[in-house]
Write a protein that holds these residues in place. Structure first.
Motif, short mmCIF file in Angstrom:
data_model
loop_
_atom_site.label_atom_id
_atom_site.label_comp_id
_atom_site.label_asym_id
_atom_site.label_seq_id
_atom_site.Cartn_x
_atom_site.Cartn_y
_atom_site.Cartn_z
N ASP A 9 -6.03 21.82 61.99
CA ASP A 9 -7.05 20.77 62.09
C ASP A 9 -7.89 21.03 63.33
OD1 ASP A 9 -8.61 18.50 62.42
OD2 ASP A 9 -6.98 17.10 62.03
N ASN A 11 -10.34 19.50 64.50
CA ASN A 11 -10.66 18.29 65.27
C ASN A 11 -9.56 17.98 66.28
OD1 ASN A 11 -13.23 17.50 63.87
ND2 ASN A 11 -11.83 17.61 62.14
N SER A 97 -14.66 22.33 58.86
CA SER A 97 -14.11 20.98 58.72
C SER A 97 -14.23 20.16 60.01
CB SER A 97 -12.65 21.05 58.26
OG SER A 97 -11.87 21.75 59.19
N TYR A 98 -15.05 20.64 60.95
CA TYR A 98 -15.25 19.94 62.22
C TYR A 98 -16.17 18.73 62.01
CZ TYR A 98 -16.66 19.22 67.09
OH TYR A 98 -16.91 18.68 68.33
N THR A 99 -15.78 17.59 62.57
CA THR A 99 -16.56 16.36 62.38
C THR A 99 -17.23 15.86 63.66
OG1 THR A 99 -14.57 15.03 62.75
CG2 THR A 99 -15.10 15.61 60.46
N GLY A 100 -17.07 16.57 64.75
CA GLY A 100 -17.65 16.13 66.01
C GLY A 100 -19.08 16.60 66.20
#
Length: 106
Positions: A9, A11, A97-100
């Protein structure tokens, strides 16, 4: 056995990077991919040139958090870095898949 297929993950990895003193976040994608969007504070070194890491990370105990697009190139980079003597190296997966927040350019 099922841990073999567990995806890292990114994140959580970025959060761990931020809370680790002296850590470096390495993005091992190409320069073009990096310019298109990257995690703020990351350093870019193409996996094809991973040996050059020693030019800017001389202390082999420096914590290195490594990512790419999907996690495959970063896995290869982590293996190479460990063979170079780096002792604190972690593959944190793929930026896909990075959400930042992201930065563009260099």
């Amino acid at each position: 056995m099922f841990g073999l297929f567990k995806k890292e993950d990114i994140n959580k990895g970025v959060d761990e990077f931020k809370s680790t003193n002296g850590a470096i976040l390495l993005d091992v994608r190409t320069k073009e991919e990096y310019r298109g969007g990257h995690v703020p504070g990351s350093k870019n070194i193409d996996v094809a040139e991973i040996e050059k890491t020693s030019n800017f990370v001389s202390d082999k105990s420096t914590p290195l958090f490594v990512h790419c697009l999907s996690g495959a190139r970063s896995s290869s980079a982590v293996s190479t870095l460990k063979s170079m003597g780096y002792t604190s190296v972690k593959n944190i997966g793929g930026i896909s898949s990075y959400t930042g927040p992201m930065e563009k350019g260099i």
